[in-house]
Design a protein around this motif. Structure first.
Motif, PDB file in Angstrom:
ATOM      1  N   GLU A   1       0.826  -1.205   0.000  1.00 37.79           N
ATOM      2  CA  GLU A   1       0.000   0.000   0.000  1.00 37.79           C
ATOM      3  C   GLU A   1       0.861   1.257   0.000  1.00 37.79           C
ATOM      4  O   GLU A   1       2.012   1.241   0.424  1.00 37.79           O
ATOM      5  CB  GLU A   1      -0.910   0.002   1.227  1.00 37.79           C
ATOM      6  CG  GLU A   1      -0.149   0.100   2.544  1.00 37.79           C
ATOM      7  CD  GLU A   1      -1.077   0.066   3.750  1.00 37.79           C
ATOM      8  OE1 GLU A   1      -2.227  -0.366   3.607  1.00 37.79           O
ATOM      9  OE2 GLU A   1      -0.628   0.478   4.829  1.00 37.79           O
ATOM     10  N   GLY A   2       0.262   2.365  -0.482  1.00 39.72           N
ATOM     11  CA  GLY A   2       0.921   3.663  -0.420  1.00 39.72           C
ATOM     12  C   GLY A   2       1.507   4.099  -1.753  1.00 39.72           C
ATOM     13  O   GLY A   2       1.885   3.280  -2.603  1.00 39.72           O
ATOM     14  N   GLY A   3       1.557   5.426  -1.962  1.00 40.66           N
ATOM     15  CA  GLY A   3       2.199   5.994  -3.137  1.00 40.66           C
ATOM     16  C   GLY A   3       1.416   5.837  -4.420  1.00 40.66           C
ATOM     17  O   GLY A   3       1.945   6.099  -5.507  1.00 40.66           O
ATOM     18  N   ASN A   4       0.159   5.422  -4.337  1.00 42.67           N
ATOM     19  CA  ASN A   4      -0.640   5.171  -5.539  1.00 42.67           C
ATOM     20  C   ASN A   4      -1.477   6.393  -5.890  1.00 42.67           C
ATOM     21  O   ASN A   4      -1.918   7.128  -5.014  1.00 42.67           O
ATOM     22  CB  ASN A   4      -1.535   3.951  -5.317  1.00 42.67           C
ATOM     23  CG  ASN A   4      -2.182   3.450  -6.597  1.00 42.67           C
ATOM     24  OD1 ASN A   4      -3.370   3.611  -6.798  1.00 42.67           O
ATOM     25  ND2 ASN A   4      -1.388   2.852  -7.460  1.00 42.67           N
ATOM     26  N   ASP A   5      -1.714   6.595  -7.186  1.00 47.53           N
ATOM     27  CA  ASP A   5      -2.533   7.709  -7.648  1.00 47.53           C
ATOM     28  C   ASP A   5      -3.975   7.482  -7.223  1.00 47.53           C
ATOM     29  O   ASP A   5      -4.614   6.514  -7.646  1.00 47.53           O
ATOM     30  CB  ASP A   5      -2.431   7.818  -9.163  1.00 47.53           C
ATOM     31  CG  ASP A   5      -3.265   8.963  -9.716  1.00 47.53           C
ATOM     32  OD1 ASP A   5      -3.707   9.810  -8.916  1.00 47.53           O
ATOM     33  OD2 ASP A   5      -3.471   9.010 -10.931  1.00 47.53           O
ATOM     34  N   MET A   6      -4.516   8.342  -6.391  1.00 49.15           N
ATOM     35  CA  MET A   6      -5.875   8.181  -5.883  1.00 49.15           C
ATOM     36  C   MET A   6      -6.940   8.471  -6.939  1.00 49.15           C
ATOM     37  O   MET A   6      -8.123   8.303  -6.695  1.00 49.15           O
ATOM     38  CB  MET A   6      -6.094   9.090  -4.670  1.00 49.15           C
ATOM     39  CG  MET A   6      -5.159   8.788  -3.510  1.00 49.15           C
ATOM     40  SD  MET A   6      -5.258   7.068  -2.966  1.00 49.15           S
ATOM     41  CE  MET A   6      -6.887   7.044  -2.243  1.00 49.15           C
ATOM     42  N   LEU A   7      -6.530   8.909  -8.137  1.00 48.86           N
ATOM     43  CA  LEU A   7      -7.484   9.158  -9.218  1.00 48.86           C
ATOM     44  C   LEU A   7      -7.723   7.888 -10.031  1.00 48.86           C
ATOM     45  O   LEU A   7      -8.333   7.939 -11.094  1.00 48.86           O
ATOM     46  CB  LEU A   7      -6.970  10.272 -10.140  1.00 48.86           C
ATOM     47  CG  LEU A   7      -6.803  11.648  -9.480  1.00 48.86           C
ATOM     48  CD1 LEU A   7      -6.223  12.643 -10.471  1.00 48.86           C
ATOM     49  CD2 LEU A   7      -8.138  12.139  -8.946  1.00 48.86           C
TER      50      LEU A   7
END
Length: 291
Positions: A33-39
């Protein structure tokens, strides 16, 4: 030399949201988890670290604790556009740091499905989109493994609700089939439990219940007044300030915190006060199952 408390992961979800995931069914490479584009472009826009959920999943590997895996699949017929299916237990074989597709450091986990489980449920579902062929409209509930009954509502719901139990009688999770009964109706067409013919056998009585599609008010109880005389604000106040609806007259489980939902007759108030979602009936295909 004493004890130490550590966190482990109980369940993870793979739904195609990370570009570095590699899903092979029985064996997968799972991205932390983490660092992913929330769009929801799937792109990685920052480094990951072995902390929080990633650290917990690494502890699963160190301690040999399996983790549950849920797969999310695109499904146009679902109001969330995704259907989630539980696919069993996986062991975390290894974990490592690696530079991913977009050039950022990501946490990778090699997961292998625990042997001896039933086949992957995700693999047996036909999705109505580009990922596969849609489920035939003519498919019968009787064709399902463990079929018990075709419609627990006994024809009261617009869409039949089948019952499935894949456990055999000797299995500890086996349960006797439900015995659904129809309610009676008064002269005014109201539903009532009075006059329902309950089974005389004690074993059958324990599994019997009356399936109702509308509220049943006891004969001696006062009937509520119609809310047509209330303003929209007064109706909202009765429901704690807001109505628990999403779109299309659907109730949102997370918002439905009250034991009673106050609604008005259709056309009395402007949306959302007059949605009458409770009385709309079944809109989506449901199933009662033990698997």
């Amino acid at each position: 030399k004493g004890s130490k408390t550590v966190s482990v992961s109980c369940c993870i979800v793979m739904s195609g949201g990370y570009e570095d995931d590699r899903d092979g069914g029985e064996a997968v490479v799972y991205t932390g988890e983490g660092g992913n584009d929330m769009l929801h472009s799937r792109a990685q826009i920052g480094d990951q670290h072995f902390q929080r959920g990633n650290l917990a999943l690494a502890n699963n590997c160190r301690l040999g604790v399996p983790v549950r895996l849920v797969r999310g699949n695109s499904d146009a017929s679902s109001y969330s556009a995704t259907t989630y299916i539980y696919d069993g237990l996986y062991t975390v074989q290894s974990f490592w740091f690696q530079v991913g597709v977009s050039g950022y450091k990501v946490c990778h986990f090699h997961l292998v499905r625990v042997p001896g489980q039933r086949k992957l449920d995700s693999a047996s579902v036909h999705w109505g989109n580009k990922m596969g062929n849609s489920l035939p409209k003519t498919q019968l509930a009787e064709k399902r493994p463990g079929f018990v009954m075709a419609d627990i509502s006994l024809g009261q719901a617009e869409i039949p609700i089948p019952v499935v139990n894949e456990f055999t009688r000797g299995h500890p999770s086996w349960a006797p089939p439900p015995l659904s009964l129809l309610p009676c109706r008064t002269a005014e067409k109201h539903l009532t439990l009075e006059g329902v013919e309950w089974p005389t056998d004690e074993t059958d009585r324990k599994r019997a219940f009356v399936y109702i599609t509308r509220q049943v008010i006891h004969k001696g109880a006062p009937r509520p007044r119609p809310a047509s005389h209330l303003t929209t604000k007064q109706l909202l106040d009765l429901n704690g300030g807001s109505l628990p609806y999403v779109s299309n007259q659907r109730l949102h489980g997370g918002r439905c915190t009250e034991l009673v939902i106050f609604e008005s007759p259709p056309g009395t108030h402007k949306s959302p006060a007059d949605q009458n979602a409770v009385q709309a009936g079944i809109r989506y295909r449901l199933e009662v199952f033990r698997t």
